[in-house]
Design an enzyme around this catalytic site. Sequence first.
Site, PDB file in Angstrom:
ATOM      1  N   ASN A  56       0.800  -1.226   0.000  1.00  0.00           N
ATOM      2  CA  ASN A  56       0.000   0.000   0.000  1.00  0.00           C
ATOM      3  C   ASN A  56       0.833   1.276   0.000  1.00  0.00           C
ATOM      4  O   ASN A  56       0.294   2.374  -0.156  1.00  0.00           O
ATOM      5  CB  ASN A  56      -0.940   0.018   1.206  1.00  0.00           C
ATOM      6  CG  ASN A  56      -0.180   0.008   2.521  1.00  0.00           C
ATOM      7  OD1 ASN A  56       0.407  -1.013   2.865  1.00  0.00           O
ATOM      8  ND2 ASN A  56      -0.198   1.102   3.257  1.00  0.00           N
ATOM      9  N   TYR A 111      16.569  -4.586  14.559  1.00  0.00           N
ATOM     10  CA  TYR A 111      16.282  -4.481  13.126  1.00  0.00           C
ATOM     11  C   TYR A 111      17.366  -5.172  12.314  1.00  0.00           C
ATOM     12  O   TYR A 111      17.073  -5.918  11.364  1.00  0.00           O
ATOM     13  CB  TYR A 111      16.164  -3.011  12.718  1.00  0.00           C
ATOM     14  CG  TYR A 111      15.874  -2.825  11.240  1.00  0.00           C
ATOM     15  CD1 TYR A 111      14.652  -3.212  10.701  1.00  0.00           C
ATOM     16  CD2 TYR A 111      16.830  -2.274  10.382  1.00  0.00           C
ATOM     17  CE1 TYR A 111      14.373  -3.054   9.348  1.00  0.00           C
ATOM     18  CE2 TYR A 111      16.559  -2.107   9.025  1.00  0.00           C
ATOM     19  CZ  TYR A 111      15.335  -2.494   8.520  1.00  0.00           C
ATOM     20  OH  TYR A 111      15.076  -2.344   7.176  1.00  0.00           O
TER      21      TYR A 111
END
Length: 302
Positions: free
Chosen positions: A28, A174
Amino acid sequence: MGAMATQRWTEADIVAQTGRTFVVTGANSGLGLHSTKALTGAGARVIMACRNTEKAEAAREELPADSRKLAEVHELDLGDLRSVDSFVSGIEDRGVDVLINNAGVMDIPLGRTAQGFEEQFGVNVLGHFALTSQLEHKITDRVVWLGSLMHQLGWINLDDLNYERRSYNSWLAYGQSKLACVMLAYEQQRRFVREGSTLRAVVAHPGYSATNLQSHSSNAVVRQIMKLGNSLPLLAQPPHRGALPELYAATVPDLPGGWYIGPDGPGEVQGFPRPVASNKRSYDVGVAEKLWDACAELVERR
């Protein structure tokens, strides 16, 4: 165009994708949306696998008319393995040619997924691992995993993948998650070869691409630095350029499995896609095998 002919490869070099189906997670916005636009522009059907279907439908509406007809939104929350189950059950048996594990979260405060996994490892790694495992029997061509320059920070702590005992550092978490994605791609390719499968697993990283991923940093100072970095064309490349490595990895017909694709510029920060090398730790076969087994156990334990 052959896999070795990487000089200034662009969207214009994507071969016709008519009749092929792609699943793109996180489609998106950012790299996922640009990949969706490029793939549908080449004739592919794209399943936009997104957590927020309202935002995804709005993004789909912004696509050119011909592309809009080829894109469809399906709900997928990678932070909840029950959502992965529902998504896979909603994919019809006619199959998926390519899965692009594009979605991700970066440098966020310590959080837990629905099943209690550390959020960056849970979304970036385990959600995609579960999705890939469940979709594998429907995939006809390849799986594309997303790495990152920040995998260089990563160390795989097999004894505490979910930060249950060690102190939490958002960047190191991360880095671990992105190193894990690279290693799982390599391990999956080795397993495909051993099984005699014609499927391929490849991995790509976007360099430094100006997307909204940076705006979610847990540190306000880092957010401001990245906002500045995103505005500097000599540092950050726009999303349509950042998407090129994953598009290359997903569409070049003769790309060998197990390859890592990134930008060709200095430090792989920006540029056009070409084969690159990941860090030394990523090629540790023993750790990769244990990581794969650990991920399988975590996903099954839920």
